[in-house]
Design an enzyme around this catalytic site. Structure first.
Site, PDB file in Angstrom:
ATOM      1  N   SER A  70       1.208  -0.988  -0.290  1.00  0.00           N
ATOM      2  CA  SER A  70       0.284  -0.360  -0.153  1.00  0.00           C
ATOM      3  C   SER A  70       0.946   0.918  -0.761  1.00  0.00           C
ATOM      4  CB  SER A  70      -0.432   0.043   1.183  1.00  0.00           C
ATOM      5  OG  SER A  70      -1.584  -1.142   0.886  1.00  0.00           O
ATOM      6  N   ASN A 150      -5.230  -8.935  -8.088  1.00  0.00           N
ATOM      7  CA  ASN A 150      -5.894  -9.715  -6.798  1.00  0.00           C
ATOM      8  C   ASN A 150      -7.231 -10.613  -6.352  1.00  0.00           C
ATOM      9  OD1 ASN A 150      -6.528  -6.877  -6.631  1.00  0.00           O
ATOM     10  ND2 ASN A 150      -7.253  -7.379  -4.316  1.00  0.00           N
ATOM     11  N   SER A 198       5.287  -6.535  -1.809  1.00  0.00           N
ATOM     12  CA  SER A 198       5.106  -6.734  -1.077  1.00  0.00           C
ATOM     13  C   SER A 198       5.130  -8.043  -0.611  1.00  0.00           C
ATOM     14  CB  SER A 198       2.699  -7.237  -0.390  1.00  0.00           C
ATOM     15  OG  SER A 198       3.143  -6.471   1.241  1.00  0.00           O
ATOM     16  N   THR A 236      13.888   4.698  11.126  1.00  0.00           N
ATOM     17  CA  THR A 236      14.307   3.198  11.284  1.00  0.00           C
ATOM     18  C   THR A 236      13.902   2.233  10.655  1.00  0.00           C
ATOM     19  OG1 THR A 236      14.866   3.766  13.568  1.00  0.00           O
ATOM     20  CG2 THR A 236      15.932   2.190  12.727  1.00  0.00           C
ATOM     21  N   CYS A 323     -10.627  -6.477   1.767  1.00  0.00           N
ATOM     22  CA  CYS A 323     -10.439  -5.678   1.928  1.00  0.00           C
ATOM     23  C   CYS A 323     -12.081  -5.430   1.217  1.00  0.00           C
ATOM     24  CB  CYS A 323      -9.698  -4.289   0.513  1.00  0.00           C
ATOM     25  SG  CYS A 323      -8.139  -5.026   1.359  1.00  0.00           S
TER      26      CYS A 323
HETATM   27  C1  LIG Z   1      -1.781  -6.686  -0.800  1.00  0.00           C
HETATM   28  C2  LIG Z   1      -1.970  -6.452  -1.868  1.00  0.00           C
HETATM   29  C3  LIG Z   1      -1.566  -4.501  -2.057  1.00  0.00           C
HETATM   30  C4  LIG Z   1      -1.615  -4.156  -0.419  1.00  0.00           C
HETATM   31  O1  LIG Z   1      -0.222  -5.038   0.155  1.00  0.00           O
HETATM   32  P1  LIG Z   1       0.460  -4.403   1.741  1.00  0.00           P
HETATM   33  O2  LIG Z   1       1.244  -5.175   1.619  1.00  0.00           O
HETATM   34  O3  LIG Z   1      -0.885  -5.281   1.946  1.00  0.00           O
HETATM   35  O4  LIG Z   1      -0.044  -2.803   1.984  1.00  0.00           O
HETATM   36  C5  LIG Z   1      -1.554  -3.724  -3.018  1.00  0.00           C
HETATM   37  N1  LIG Z   1      -1.955  -4.470  -4.570  1.00  0.00           N
HETATM   38  C6  LIG Z   1      -1.872  -5.612  -4.297  1.00  0.00           C
HETATM   39  C7  LIG Z   1      -3.006  -6.042  -5.568  1.00  0.00           C
HETATM   40  C8  LIG Z   1      -2.849  -6.862  -3.898  1.00  0.00           C
HETATM   41  O5  LIG Z   1      -2.794  -7.910  -3.704  1.00  0.00           O
END
Ligand SMILES: *Cc1c(COP(=O)(O)O)cnc(C)c1O
Length: 394
Positions: A70, A150, A198, A236, A323
């Site tokens: 995010s 996703n 991520s 940090t 979400c």
């Molecule tokens: C999970 C996801 C995010 C968010 O990642 P986080 O590390 O949970 O903030 C953003 N974009 C996609 C396509 C995701 O699947």
């Protein structure tokens, strides 16, 4: 238990857990300090940066560690917008089925006066590159298109879009959170200027990720403070998390082909089994999707009830994204691929992991088939469909 919600998050790998613990135990210094344990932490940090960069064909100094996908999405988009604003370019091209980290950032920019074009993704859940090209204008400051969706797992023609953006001279960002560690990515081959990832989506820890920004890209700070990450991300560094992410990414990249070869036939076995359920449909293109993603709509039922009953049978799945579940609105992704509200409510996303077996796949198919039949047996919506009072869509 069959964990089939890897698109929501994954279990950390053994090697990543070991690295997380080891760095916490032995290299707990602050990388900004000059004594030896701080310098060791700095070395761990820079080694991790090299590893992450190598996996995507980038230079280490093009990698900025963040708190996750995010944050990386926010920083990429806001940076491009700020650069655009300075030169009077206030138009952004994206798609209707992006993650909310992208969509809500774009919405915020819209309120600040940016003009946002959200492209249609059509029924197969794939963006058409020529439509990106047509949407680009003289005042376009960014194109942002996700790598793999996703919810429905469809893989976008990122290389073709990158080619177009390069030709048009427009910066190109991709949210590669679902793709990273699952499909091969080379930022130069794909002509990507910024990319988000991520760790917890590829068996690394939660709360850590990275932004790739091509050399020469001007980044805007989201967090002001110290000079960490070359002054672009204060605070940090999460050294243990970053080190564990690098280990998880190297591991995932190394196993990628083997896992894809194993998962793809199992995915298709599940799709094949579910296709025998009457009045149901696969969401998204059957071939151009992540090796572990299955997303189905079943007419006449509620996705939430389906999930709870599957949970009773030891299957953990999702109805769309973490979400949006919890709200009664149907998934914006399913609406974007033209599923009508009633049908979009009865959706199921299975994102299977590398440890799944054929027996698990067969158990998933029989469980889903039974639960769908059971839920339909007392669904008023289904009764109306069967009696001809309303029309089947699927
Ligand atoms: C999970 C996801 C995010 C968010 O990642 P986080 O590390 O949970 O903030 C953003 N974009 C996609 C396509 C995701 O699947």
């Amino acid at each position: 238990m069959i964990y089939a919600d890897n698109a929501a998050t994954t279990k950390m790998s053994e090697a990543a857990i070991r690295e997380l613990v080891a760095v916490n135990e032995n290299t707990y210094g602050n990388p900004s300090t000059l004594y030896s344990i701080g310098q060791s932490a700095k070395e761990v940090l820079e080694k991790a940066r090299e590893k992450v960069a190598a996996v995507i064909g980038a230079e280490p100094n093009e990698i900025y560690f963040t708190s996750g996908g995010s944050e990386a999405d926010n920083q990429a988009i806001i940076s491009a917008a700020e650069n655009g604003r300075k030169s009077g370019k206030m138009h952004i091209v994206s798609t209707a089925f992006e993650h909310h980290a992208v969509l809500n950032t774009l919405e915020k920019l819209r309120k600040e006066g940016f003009d946002i074009t959200l492209l249609d993704v059509h029924e197969n859940g794939i963006v058409i590159p020529s439509e990106v090209e047509d949407a680009i204008r003289d005042d376009t400051c960014l194109v942002t298109v996700m790598f793999a969706n996703n919810e429905i797992g469809t893989i976008q023609p990122i290389g073709e879009i990158g080619e177009i953006c390069r030709r048009e001279g427009v910066p190109f960002h991709t949210d590669a959170v679902q793709a990273m560690g699952h499909i091969a990515i080379d930022v130069n081959d794909l002509k990507v200027d910024m990319l988000s990832a991520s760790a917890h989506k590829f068996h690394g820890p939660k709360g850590v990720g990275f932004l790739y920004a091509r050399k020469g890209t001007r980044l805007t700070n989201l967090i002001e403070g110290g000079e960490q990450e070359r002054g672009k991300r204060a605070g940090t560094e999460n050294v243990p998390g970053i080190a564990a992410m690098a280990v998880a990414l190297e591991e995932a990249a190394g196993n990628m082909r083997e896992y894809a070869d194993r998962l793809t036939p199992i995915r298709d076995r599940i799709i094949d089994g579910l296709s025998r359920i009457p009045h149901s449909a696969l969401n998204g293109d059957a071939g151009r999707r992540l090796p572990g993603n299955i997303n189905y709509c079943f007419e006449g039922i509620e996705g939430e009830s389906l999930l709870l009953l599957l949970d009773d049978r030891g299957i953990q799945a999702s109805s769309g994204s973490a979400c949006t579940s919890g709200s009664l609105d149907p998934s914006h992704v399913l609406l974007a691929i033209c599923r009508v509200h009633d049908v979009a409510h009865g959706s199921l996303r299975l994102s299977i992991g590398e440890d799944i077996t054929e027996e698990d796949a067969d158990y998933i198919v029989s469980s889903v088939s039974e639960v769908v039949e059971y839920l339909r047996s007392f669904s008023p919506v289904w009764r109306d469909l069967m009696s001809g009072k309303s029309q089947f869509i699927l």
